[in-house]
Motif scaffolding. Sequence first.
Motif, mmCIF file in Angstrom:
data_model
loop_
_atom_site.group_PDB
_atom_site.id
_atom_site.type_symbol
_atom_site.label_atom_id
_atom_site.label_comp_id
_atom_site.label_asym_id
_atom_site.label_seq_id
_atom_site.Cartn_x
_atom_site.Cartn_y
_atom_site.Cartn_z
ATOM 1 N N GLU A 178 -8.074 3.160 -4.834
ATOM 2 C CA GLU A 178 -7.570 4.341 -4.141
ATOM 3 C C GLU A 178 -8.603 4.809 -3.116
ATOM 4 O O GLU A 178 -9.788 4.899 -3.412
ATOM 5 C CB GLU A 178 -7.289 5.456 -5.152
ATOM 6 C CG GLU A 178 -6.585 6.668 -4.571
ATOM 7 C CD GLU A 178 -6.060 7.577 -5.675
ATOM 8 O OE1 GLU A 178 -4.922 7.328 -6.148
ATOM 9 O OE2 GLU A 178 -6.790 8.497 -6.079
ATOM 10 N N SER A 215 -3.464 0.927 -3.790
ATOM 11 C CA SER A 215 -2.866 -0.406 -3.877
ATOM 12 C C SER A 215 -3.609 -1.236 -4.913
ATOM 13 O O SER A 215 -4.791 -1.003 -5.184
ATOM 14 C CB SER A 215 -2.937 -1.111 -2.518
ATOM 15 O OG SER A 215 -2.399 -2.413 -2.601
ATOM 16 N N ALA A 266 1.060 5.373 0.540
ATOM 17 C CA ALA A 266 0.327 6.376 1.315
ATOM 18 C C ALA A 266 0.962 7.740 1.082
ATOM 19 O O ALA A 266 2.167 7.856 0.856
ATOM 20 C CB ALA A 266 0.363 6.032 2.807
ATOM 21 N N LEU A 278 -5.519 -2.900 1.288
ATOM 22 C CA LEU A 278 -6.027 -1.528 1.407
ATOM 23 C C LEU A 278 -7.138 -1.467 2.447
ATOM 24 O O LEU A 278 -7.167 -0.563 3.296
ATOM 25 C CB LEU A 278 -6.540 -1.057 0.045
ATOM 26 C CG LEU A 278 -6.832 0.430 -0.111
ATOM 27 C CD1 LEU A 278 -5.581 1.261 0.123
ATOM 28 C CD2 LEU A 278 -7.391 0.706 -1.507
ATOM 29 N N VAL A 327 0.847 -1.201 0.000
ATOM 30 C CA VAL A 327 0.000 0.000 0.000
ATOM 31 C C VAL A 327 0.880 1.248 0.000
ATOM 32 O O VAL A 327 1.771 1.387 0.831
ATOM 33 C CB VAL A 327 -0.941 0.024 1.231
ATOM 34 C CG1 VAL A 327 -1.818 1.278 1.195
ATOM 35 C CG2 VAL A 327 -1.810 -1.231 1.272
ATOM 36 N N LEU A 363 -4.474 6.557 0.216
ATOM 37 C CA LEU A 363 -3.938 5.201 0.175
ATOM 38 C C LEU A 363 -4.259 4.594 -1.180
ATOM 39 O O LEU A 363 -5.376 4.766 -1.696
ATOM 40 C CB LEU A 363 -4.571 4.329 1.264
ATOM 41 C CG LEU A 363 -4.503 4.825 2.711
ATOM 42 C CD1 LEU A 363 -5.209 3.821 3.631
ATOM 43 C CD2 LEU A 363 -3.067 5.025 3.148
#
Length: 526
Positions: free
Chosen positions: A381, A325, A311, A331, A309, A323
């Motif tokens: 996202e 991934s 950030a 996530l 992930v 965030l």
Amino acid sequence: MERTVEAVQHTALTIERLLQFAQQNGLVEQLDVYTSRNALLDLFGLAEPYQGEVPTETLSSPVALLEELLDDAFAIGLLEENTTTYRDLLDARIMGLVMPRPSEVVHHFRYTAKSASIEAATNYFYKQSIDSNYIRMDRIQKNEYWLAATPYGNLEITINLSKPEKDPKEIALLKTLPQSSYPLCLLCVDNLGYAGRVNHPARQNLRVIPLELDGEKWYLQYSPYVYYNEHSIIFHEKHIPMKTTANTFYRLLDFIEQFPHYFIGSNADLPIVGGSILNHDHFQGGRHQFPMEKAPSEKAFSHADFESVKAAIVKWPMSVLRLSSHSKQQLYKLASKLLEDWRAYSDAEADVLAFSDKDGQRTPHNTITPIARNNARGEYELDLVLRNNRTSQEHPDGIFHPHQHLHHIKKENIGLIEVMGLAVLPGRLQEELADIAKILTGEAEFGREIQSEASHPLHKHAGWIEAMLLAKQGASLTQAEANALLQAEVGSKFMDVLLDAGVFKRDEAGQAAFGRFLAAVGFAQQ
């Protein structure tokens, strides 16, 4: 009431024209026309349909035809009062007679999604919601809209003129009406086909699409007063209160997997920082790129326990952690952990307290406004906006809420739509800004009554007007310059509204506090 032959013929012809519109736009098929015609004839007390030739026409909206039918309805006593509310109740009933049943809409939606694409299915459903006049585009088009340049990108500003004001007679009537608990709220699925009443809109032209999110039944519909493109409401089957939990994130991610071209977000679940309807769990979604989505990442972070992930703090007036991934599960787990961590987090130096205790009662203050989307890299996202609803003696409406000096522009809760950078401002501002423009051009005076009389519509703006006059060395602007100045100033005010609502301020101390929180919950800056 005795009707003339001409009046009868006019109503009968308008019914045929409406049926033609409905058939052209796929609301009814040929066989359905007979049923719809007979239902409309019965509603208007006509013995037979129009016998002449119906002119072939292509209309973009049924509104003009509905207005004619509503005028006819008032003339024959079908409307109790010729007010917007009563007309709205009847026009929903009329359109409900020229539409497919809810199950037919669902079948068509699912067939289109399977045979073409989910995007084609939402295109069909959105167009139907407009053609049926459930989405009242004629009113929505009256809203004012502009972009305002700020250090955080172009913010979107709207002045909401689409929701009609109540007639004084209706306001008086509302006080005398018995309380009703059906439907329990505007979001309950029981609204399907509901005839409405003076204090609850008619919904015969409402259609919904059933969904499954995280194993539970939800429904998708469009907002009747869309604030942005394909403004959707996704609501729970049951009338249960909003609550932001780990399940919330899973549902959001589940939705964007099924509707990859839509975003989805949730209002926070606490008063002051939450939305206007907290008693029925729901999300808002749609097909629109908000200013916050366009905002760049500022500082990148990583978490040792969630290596897949990414950030980052977003360059935005409020406190946003983004965030992303390819792993939905990772996530979801990190977002869930962050929610739990944030709910318990306090930092007195930053004015953030997770709880307050009074008379043995512990009140929580921290929550999150989450937004989910698929990004350009093909990742899931999540934007997590940190919220806190504490109040103080200095800020009784909320410490992280628009402060008093901004209430002349925006006093209401800062919900999901505003958080993402779209200001929905009250309709009163249209006339007030026009009057201020007259002062800036010298057409009107900045009189003593504006500054001293609290009842004057511009009194609340007095300090703002004075500051603009001083900055521009008097009232000498052209109309175009005055309008441009006011639009820029309103945009600046909205930016300040968002800055007030931000938990960790955009100054050095605030960003250091944001960093402390992220370090405390396991993030390391890259």
